[in-house]
Design a protein around this motif. Structure first.
Motif, PDB file in Angstrom:
ATOM      1  N   SER A 167       0.764  -1.329  -0.005  1.00 49.69           N
ATOM      2  CA  SER A 167      -0.291   0.098   0.105  1.00 49.69           C
ATOM      3  C   SER A 167       0.904   1.354   0.069  1.00 49.69           C
ATOM      4  N   CYS A 214      -8.760   3.105  -8.165  1.00 48.78           N
ATOM      5  CA  CYS A 214      -9.543   2.045  -8.024  1.00 48.78           C
ATOM      6  C   CYS A 214     -10.666   2.257  -8.709  1.00 48.78           C
ATOM      7  N   LEU A 233     -10.517   5.022   1.362  1.00 41.85           N
ATOM      8  CA  LEU A 233      -9.681   5.146   0.434  1.00 41.85           C
ATOM      9  C   LEU A 233      -9.295   6.510  -0.310  1.00 41.85           C
ATOM     10  N   LEU A 282     -12.065   8.067  -2.319  1.00 40.69           N
ATOM     11  CA  LEU A 282     -12.840   7.431  -3.498  1.00 40.69           C
ATOM     12  C   LEU A 282     -13.758   9.042  -3.565  1.00 40.69           C
ATOM     13  N   ALA A 290      -7.707   7.059  -5.390  1.00 42.77           N
ATOM     14  CA  ALA A 290      -7.420   7.077  -3.993  1.00 42.77           C
ATOM     15  C   ALA A 290      -6.121   8.261  -3.375  1.00 42.77           C
ATOM     16  N   LEU A 333      -9.550  -2.630  -2.754  1.00 39.43           N
ATOM     17  CA  LEU A 333     -10.897  -1.751  -2.523  1.00 39.43           C
ATOM     18  C   LEU A 333     -11.547  -2.795  -1.762  1.00 39.43           C
TER      19      LEU A 333
END
Length: 582
Positions: free
Chosen positions: A106, A113, A147, A149, A212, A547
């Motif tokens: 990560s 995403c 995240l 989004l 993200a 995700l």
């Protein structure tokens, strides 16, 4: 193996033991400390806590993912990439490997995403109905919010994004891009911004690429600073929450699992043997291939086989072109060209059997005259280029339009992918895994359809005139027209091991004859061993695994919070006859 009699004693008796502090292990440990009381957790990590943010959150970051390579001939060879990256298995495929350290991959991922489709008609392998419903209704939106989004980074919401999005929208609406879904067929994620009630606005929102990336107001020169998601800050947040309920042991390599009576009773590590309390749950979160290796090599599990089938990944192709900038380099007062981040989805239709899906991640930049080294990095590392440096380069009056398509396709689970154990052992005494994965006939058809679609999409964006195509690190002129492929397959396709998207070795399902884990991620026929991350995916379209993997991890945390019997023995699992009603 650890020396007999050498015991690892944690500070407190844990109720949950997580193996691996990468993307999903860190999210799980963080979530177990939120709301409703903190769950005493022990987290075992082979690497160290070296950084607390994504590598691209720092300006002009130079640390990146090393190039893919074949595993060294020596078992468990010294790690590469600043002491972090390692390929701890055998395979004829080159791999980037695992990022050993808190946060794992990560810290390096590219932030794209795409929203996963779990319930599409004709899907290859179905998710358990309860899991699918809970992910769609609750956990996917929660993961998207975690995240970042729902927020649109201003760098990707400028004039260039609007112009190119309009070209795509017109071509899709007119069905001029065969194989790609029309705007009204594109999935509408629940976090999509409310841009209005008209059909046109709805289609516009669906073409924007979910990223993200968050924008914070402490940037340089008044420009917002872009922050990419990583799991390490979540873990450091829980470590500092004052409860003391999370213990992180680094430099603690897990060698193997010991089981008795369907329970994991001990964990062998490089720092000694850890006794698993009777009421505790053990969670595997060390990556798809390593999760499978630990299950296959566990001593005392009656169901343990020597192979984990259904390993898949994604098919990946890359295409970058440039043309002289086709618009006025000065967009007008109060406007900036910025960058474009869009996506389209398509499907390879099959006369029999389910369709396979793919999508194109489209990034475009209007760039001026750059130093050769800066230009090379920008072109070859798109869309992973450092966002702060990109922002400064976008302020140069544009001379070229550079468009990159990173295409991702679904791989069919046709039995060609598996993880097995070798007799060869690593320096700790654990058996190494062997990874076999190759594209089948259906995959080659999907790859061909995806590449043809990418060429057509690029021509929609840059026109039918002559273009320059990035080939082997330099741009090469290509004549006008749509008839010929812009790149040959070998020039655009990545090896299967290069995507970090391995999935499915311990996939979930209700029938233990065809699945390793149940709907909660628990290994069938065990009482206290679970798997987290993409290893449990029954199937996935072309969307990336982060995700849905984070969504499943949040769901697993809730399951553990409500079912871990505090200080009591774990109840026996129901027999399969009870499950079937016999």
């Amino acid at each position: 193996m650890s020396a007999p009699g050498a015991w690892l004693t944690p500070r407190q008796e844990p109720e949950v033991i997580i193996i691996g502090a990468g993307t999903f292990g860190s999210v799980l440990a963080w979530q177990l400390g939120r709301g409703g009381g903190s769950v005493p957790t022990l987290l075992l990590e082979s690497g160290r806590l070296e950084r607390t943010e994504h590598v691209q959150n720092a300006p002009l970051a130079t640390e990146t993912v090393p190039p893919p390579s074949l595993p060294e001939a020596v078992a468990d060879a010294p790690p590469t990439g600043n002491g972090r990256w390692r390929v701890p298995w055998r395979s004829p495929l080159p791999y980037h490997g695992l990022a050993y350290g808190v946060g794992g991959r990560s810290l390096f991922w590219g932030a794209y995403c795409v929203w996963p489709v779990l319930d599409q008609d004709g899907i290859r392998d179905h998710w358990p109905a309860r899991v699918r419903a809970e992910l769609s209704d609750r956990y996917l939106p929660a993961a998207a919010n975690l995240l970042g989004l729902p927020r649109t980074a201003p760098h990707f919401d400028g004039e260039l994004n609007r112009r190119l999005r309009g070209r795509l929208l017109g071509a899709l609406a007119g069905n001029h891009l065969p194989g790609l879904l029309r705007p009204n067929e594109l999935p509408d994620p629940p976090y999509a911004p409310d841009l209005g009630s008209s059909h046109q606005y709805s289609c516009v929102s669906r073409l924007n690429m979910p990223l993200a990336i968050d924008a914070v107001e402490d940037g340089i020169g008044g420009s917002p600073r872009l922050v990419r998601f990583s799991a390490a800050p979540l873990l450091t947040e829980r470590l500092g929450d004052g409860t003391g309920d999370l213990e992180l042991l680094t430099d603690c390599h897990v060698i193997g699992l010991q089981a008795s009576g369907g329970r994991i009773t001990a964990i062998d590590t490089s720092r000694g043997r850890l006794r698993v309390p009777d009421h505790a749950r053990v969670i595997l979160a060390v990556g798809t291939i390593e999760n499978a290796r630990l299950v296959l090599g566990a001593d005392g599990l009656p169901h343990t086989a020597h192979r984990a089938h259904h390993l898949t990944t994604h098919l990946r192709s890359n295409l970058t072109v440039r043309i002289p900038f086709p618009f006025d380099p000065h967009p007008g007062p109060g406007r900036e060209w910025g960058a474009a981040a869009l996506h389209t989805r398509g499907a390879c239709r099959r006369p029999s059997g389910p369709d396979t899906r793919f999508h194109h991640q489209i990034t475009a930049y209007g760039v001026g005259s750059l130093p050769e080294e800066a230009a090379r990095r920008l072109y070859t590392e798109t869309p992973r280029y450092d966002v702060e440096a990109l922002d400064r380069m976008l302020r140069i009056p544009p001379r070229h339009l550079v468009v990159t398509l990173a295409s991702v396709g679904e791989m069919a689970a046709d039995g060609t992918g598996e993880v097995s154990l070798l007799d060869e052992r690593d320096r700790y005494g654990a058996r190494l895994a062997y990874v076999r994965l190759s594209p089948g006939p259906a995959d080659r058809r999907t790859w061909d359809a995806m590449d043809r679609s990418a060429d057509a999409a690029v021509r929609t964006l840059v026109g039918d005139g002559p273009v320059e195509v990035l080939r082997s690190g330099r741009f090469v002129s290509v004549a006008a027209g749509r008839s010929a492929a812009l790149l040959e397959p070998a020039e655009r396709r990545e090896p299967l091991g290069c995507g970090h998207h391995e999935m499915g070795t311990l996939r979930m399902g209700d029938d233990p004859r065809d699945a390793h884990t149940d709907a909660d991620g628990r290994i069938h026929a065990t009482q206290n061993l679970y798997a987290a991350g993409p290893a449990v995916f029954p199937a996935l379209d072309s969307a990336g695994p982060v995700l849905p993997g984070v969504a499943l991890t949040l769901r697993l945390a809730d399951h553990l919070r409500h079912t871990v019997p505090r200080g009591r023995a774990v109840p026996e699992p129901r027999r399969e006859t009870e499950r079937s009603g016999a």
